[in-house]
Structures are given as C-alpha cells and as structure tokens.
Design a protein around this motif. Structure first.
Motif, PDB file in Angstrom:
ATOM      1  N   THR A   1      27.700  20.184  -3.612  1.00 28.36           N
ATOM      2  CA  THR A   1      26.852  20.128  -4.794  1.00 28.36           C
ATOM      3  C   THR A   1      27.453  19.112  -5.748  1.00 28.36           C
ATOM      4  O   THR A   1      28.625  19.218  -6.127  1.00 28.36           O
ATOM      5  CB  THR A   1      26.759  21.513  -5.470  1.00 28.36           C
ATOM      6  OG1 THR A   1      26.139  22.422  -4.554  1.00 28.36           O
ATOM      7  CG2 THR A   1      25.946  21.449  -6.749  1.00 28.36           C
ATOM      8  N   PHE A   2      26.655  18.118  -6.105  1.00 31.07           N
ATOM      9  CA  PHE A   2      27.116  17.081  -7.024  1.00 31.07           C
ATOM     10  C   PHE A   2      27.128  17.626  -8.450  1.00 31.07           C
ATOM     11  O   PHE A   2      26.364  18.535  -8.775  1.00 31.07           O
ATOM     12  CB  PHE A   2      26.215  15.847  -6.949  1.00 31.07           C
ATOM     13  CG  PHE A   2      25.960  15.343  -5.542  1.00 31.07           C
ATOM     14  CD1 PHE A   2      26.970  15.316  -4.583  1.00 31.07           C
ATOM     15  CD2 PHE A   2      24.703  14.904  -5.168  1.00 31.07           C
ATOM     16  CE1 PHE A   2      26.730  14.853  -3.298  1.00 31.07           C
ATOM     17  CE2 PHE A   2      24.448  14.442  -3.894  1.00 31.07           C
ATOM     18  CZ  PHE A   2      25.455  14.416  -2.956  1.00 31.07           C
ATOM     19  N   ASP A   3      27.956  17.052  -9.306  1.00 35.56           N
ATOM     20  CA  ASP A   3      28.045  17.497 -10.701  1.00 35.56           C
ATOM     21  C   ASP A   3      26.723  17.356 -11.447  1.00 35.56           C
ATOM     22  O   ASP A   3      26.443  18.108 -12.369  1.00 35.56           O
ATOM     23  CB  ASP A   3      29.101  16.689 -11.451  1.00 35.56           C
ATOM     24  CG  ASP A   3      30.502  17.035 -11.004  1.00 35.56           C
ATOM     25  OD1 ASP A   3      30.690  18.070 -10.353  1.00 35.56           O
ATOM     26  OD2 ASP A   3      31.420  16.253 -11.318  1.00 35.56           O
ATOM     27  N   ALA A   4      25.952  16.361 -11.041  1.00 32.61           N
ATOM     28  CA  ALA A   4      24.658  16.083 -11.666  1.00 32.61           C
ATOM     29  C   ALA A   4      23.789  15.404 -10.621  1.00 32.61           C
ATOM     30  O   ALA A   4      24.273  15.045  -9.543  1.00 32.61           O
ATOM     31  CB  ALA A   4      24.849  15.180 -12.880  1.00 32.61           C
ATOM     32  N   ASP A   5      22.514  15.231 -10.936  1.00 28.06           N
ATOM     33  CA  ASP A   5      21.662  14.451 -10.048  1.00 28.06           C
ATOM     34  C   ASP A   5      22.233  13.044  -9.934  1.00 28.06           C
ATOM     35  O   ASP A   5      22.687  12.466 -10.929  1.00 28.06           O
ATOM     36  CB  ASP A   5      20.241  14.371 -10.597  1.00 28.06           C
ATOM     37  CG  ASP A   5      19.464  15.674 -10.433  1.00 28.06           C
ATOM     38  OD1 ASP A   5      19.954  16.576  -9.724  1.00 28.06           O
ATOM     39  OD2 ASP A   5      18.374  15.773 -11.015  1.00 28.06           O
TER      40      ASP A   5
ATOM     41  N   ALA B   1      19.307  12.749  -5.596  1.00 35.29           N
ATOM     42  CA  ALA B   1      19.789  13.921  -4.855  1.00 35.29           C
ATOM     43  C   ALA B   1      20.775  14.715  -5.704  1.00 35.29           C
ATOM     44  O   ALA B   1      21.444  14.172  -6.575  1.00 35.29           O
ATOM     45  CB  ALA B   1      20.456  13.481  -3.563  1.00 35.29           C
ATOM     46  N   ARG B   2      20.863  16.012  -5.395  1.00 39.64           N
ATOM     47  CA  ARG B   2      21.823  16.900  -6.068  1.00 39.64           C
ATOM     48  C   ARG B   2      22.759  17.590  -5.081  1.00 39.64           C
ATOM     49  O   ARG B   2      23.856  17.999  -5.432  1.00 39.64           O
ATOM     50  CB  ARG B   2      21.067  17.954  -6.871  1.00 39.64           C
ATOM     51  CG  ARG B   2      21.939  18.890  -7.705  1.00 39.64           C
ATOM     52  CD  ARG B   2      22.768  18.093  -8.716  1.00 39.64           C
ATOM     53  NE  ARG B   2      23.523  18.901  -9.618  1.00 39.64           N
ATOM     54  CZ  ARG B   2      23.127  19.259 -10.833  1.00 39.64           C
ATOM     55  NH1 ARG B   2      21.949  18.896 -11.280  1.00 39.64           N
ATOM     56  NH2 ARG B   2      23.895  19.981 -11.593  1.00 39.64           N
ATOM     57  N   HIS B   3      22.313  17.744  -3.811  1.00 41.60           N
ATOM     58  CA  HIS B   3      23.107  18.440  -2.804  1.00 41.60           C
ATOM     59  C   HIS B   3      23.122  17.642  -1.505  1.00 41.60           C
ATOM     60  O   HIS B   3      22.134  16.998  -1.151  1.00 41.60           O
ATOM     61  CB  HIS B   3      22.520  19.824  -2.482  1.00 41.60           C
ATOM     62  CG  HIS B   3      22.290  20.680  -3.676  1.00 41.60           C
ATOM     63  ND1 HIS B   3      23.293  21.384  -4.293  1.00 41.60           N
ATOM     64  CD2 HIS B   3      21.153  20.948  -4.368  1.00 41.60           C
ATOM     65  CE1 HIS B   3      22.788  22.048  -5.319  1.00 41.60           C
ATOM     66  NE2 HIS B   3      21.492  21.800  -5.380  1.00 41.60           N
TER      67      HIS B   3
END
Length: 145
Positions: free
Chosen positions: A118-122, A95-97
């Motif tokens: 929103t995450f910094d990365a996947d 996940a990314r968001h």
C-alpha cells in the motif's frame, strides 16, 4: 516514501496446500485504486481483489515479476520474497496498491494472492514511466517463530 507491505495471511494456506509454487509459477503484480481495501485475513484469491486500475500503458492483470527469489535468514528467522523492479514505460494512470499474485492457475477464483504493498498516497503518471521499485530488503518479509 514509506510504503506498507504485507503477506496475505491465507497465502500461507495456499502454499501449504501446494496451490502456489514460487519457484516455477508465473507471479504478477497488479495495480489497484484507493477504492480497494486489502484484507490480510480474508482475501485469498485474485477474485477477492477489486478496483484494478485502468489506463494507458497498463494491461489488465498486471505485469509479470522477474528474478523472483524467496530466501530464509536463519539469524533473524525471516523469510523474504523479492523480485526485480517493475516498470510500465509509458503510463497514464493512478494507483494506490500493488497486489502480488500467482497467475498460473486457470481462473481468478483459484489464483492465490501472495502479498500487497500500500503506497502512502495515490501515485500517478502521465505519459511517463510508472515504477514499482521494491524495498531493498524485499517485497515482503515474515518472521518464522
């Protein structure tokens, strides 16, 4: 990791129009891939969200939030949304968001979006717990001015 969290701008329209009740409605967090691009200004309902993840241990629509709180701090003029952390216990997905929405209304076209992270990365999990651990300051904060 430093993740970015924001309220959807149109969440406030939904709240002022009594389309969402943070005290009594069921709020959920759904996870999306990096192919989803949150639009803070135009996305208002769950039907605006694309690319929800799929995978082992994840149910479409996401997980219900528990211990939801909304607080106002008069010394900083801020409103904060918070909830208990969420865990998908045996997960295999990426996940990314994380998208917070009100799942109480009857269809995705009327389910108001509230906030997104929103995450910094996947972030991936393979047959392991996947956790949404909210910031100690809350999921999202806005300044009233």
């Amino acid at each position: 990791m430093a993740h970015t969290s924001k309220f959807y701008g149109k969440f406030f329209l939904s709240a002022f129009n009594k389309e969402v009740d943070l005290d009594s409605d069921t709020l959920k967090v759904m996870l999306c891939t990096s192919s989803y691009t949150p639009n803070q200004d135009t996305h208002q309902f769950k039907s605006d969200v694309t690319n929800e993840i799929t995978g082992t241990g994840y149910t479409a629509g996401g997980a219900a939030l528990t211990s939801v709180t909304v607080a106002y701090n008069g010394s900083t003029n801020t409103i904060t949304l918070d909830a208990a952390d969420v865990t998908w216990s045996t997960a295999t997905f990426t996940a990314r968001h994380a998208v917070i929405y009100d799942s109480t209304p009857g269809s995705d076209a009327t389910r108001p979006l509230i906030a997104f992270v929103t995450f910094d990365a996947d972030i991936s999990a393979t047959a392991a717990p996947f956790q949404a651990i909210w910031d100690a300051a809350g999921i999202a904060t806005t300044t009233v001015s």
